[in-house]
Design a protein around this motif. Sequence first.
Motif, PDB file in Angstrom:
ATOM      1  N   PRO A  32      -2.019   3.977   9.517  1.00  0.00           N
ATOM      2  CA  PRO A  32      -3.165   3.196   9.044  1.00  0.00           C
ATOM      3  C   PRO A  32      -4.433   4.052   9.010  1.00  0.00           C
ATOM      4  N   ALA A  33      -5.482   3.495   8.466  1.00  0.00           N
ATOM      5  CA  ALA A  33      -6.782   4.163   8.481  1.00  0.00           C
ATOM      6  C   ALA A  33      -7.228   4.352   9.926  1.00  0.00           C
ATOM      7  N   HIS A  80      11.938   4.115   0.248  1.00  0.00           N
ATOM      8  CA  HIS A  80      12.515   2.772   0.362  1.00  0.00           C
ATOM      9  C   HIS A  80      13.131   2.509   1.737  1.00  0.00           C
ATOM     10  N   ALA A  81      13.137   3.499   2.616  1.00  0.00           N
ATOM     11  CA  ALA A  81      13.654   3.291   3.977  1.00  0.00           C
ATOM     12  C   ALA A  81      12.704   2.374   4.742  1.00  0.00           C
ATOM     13  N   LYS A  82      13.243   1.691   5.741  1.00  0.00           N
ATOM     14  CA  LYS A  82      12.408   0.800   6.553  1.00  0.00           C
ATOM     15  C   LYS A  82      11.340   1.644   7.265  1.00  0.00           C
ATOM     16  N   PRO A  83      10.051   1.310   7.064  1.00  0.00           N
ATOM     17  CA  PRO A  83       9.000   2.144   7.660  1.00  0.00           C
ATOM     18  C   PRO A  83       8.823   1.909   9.156  1.00  0.00           C
ATOM     19  N   ASP A  88       2.902   0.519  15.973  1.00  0.00           N
ATOM     20  CA  ASP A  88       3.923  -0.218  16.728  1.00  0.00           C
ATOM     21  C   ASP A  88       4.581   0.619  17.822  1.00  0.00           C
ATOM     22  N   ILE A  89       4.268   1.912  17.888  1.00  0.00           N
ATOM     23  CA  ILE A  89       4.874   2.773  18.903  1.00  0.00           C
ATOM     24  C   ILE A  89       4.214   2.494  20.250  1.00  0.00           C
TER      25      ILE A  89
END
Length: 146
Positions: A32-33, A80-83, A88-89
């Motif tokens: 994110p920013a 297209h892989a799940k980000p 969230d870490i």
Amino acid sequence: MDVLAQILDRVRLGGTLLFHFELGHPWHLELPARPYALFHYLSQGSASLAFGQDHEIQMLAGDFVVITRGDPHVFYSDRHAKPLHIMDIDRSSPLLGIIRHGNRTDPFSTMICGNFTVSRPMLGNVLELLPPVLVLRAHPGSSDSC
């Protein structure tokens, strides 16, 4: 003394290592920013760096990127892989260590990420004078800038 030398003499950059990733195809990281400059060093493998849907930079082992204004961006081997959302870490453990994401299949990439801060800013942030993205290539002959 020239103006750039005077500015660099007064500015103090600090840095923090935030993440060490081991990434097995397919993988996808979303950042994110942030209110500071971010850096990413791809020590092994390859990656795509994208800002929105329009601008993409291909990275190879040894490339170093600085996101000077902390703009949101993504890295991936497969868009297209799940980000994995960086926010969230769980950062509660002081011994976080290496973060593994994606499968453990080739191509395999490793990346170190962190931030830069300016501890003695002058009239605003000196990093704002730079382009939004700086790419330092390990292999001469290819260059990108935003």
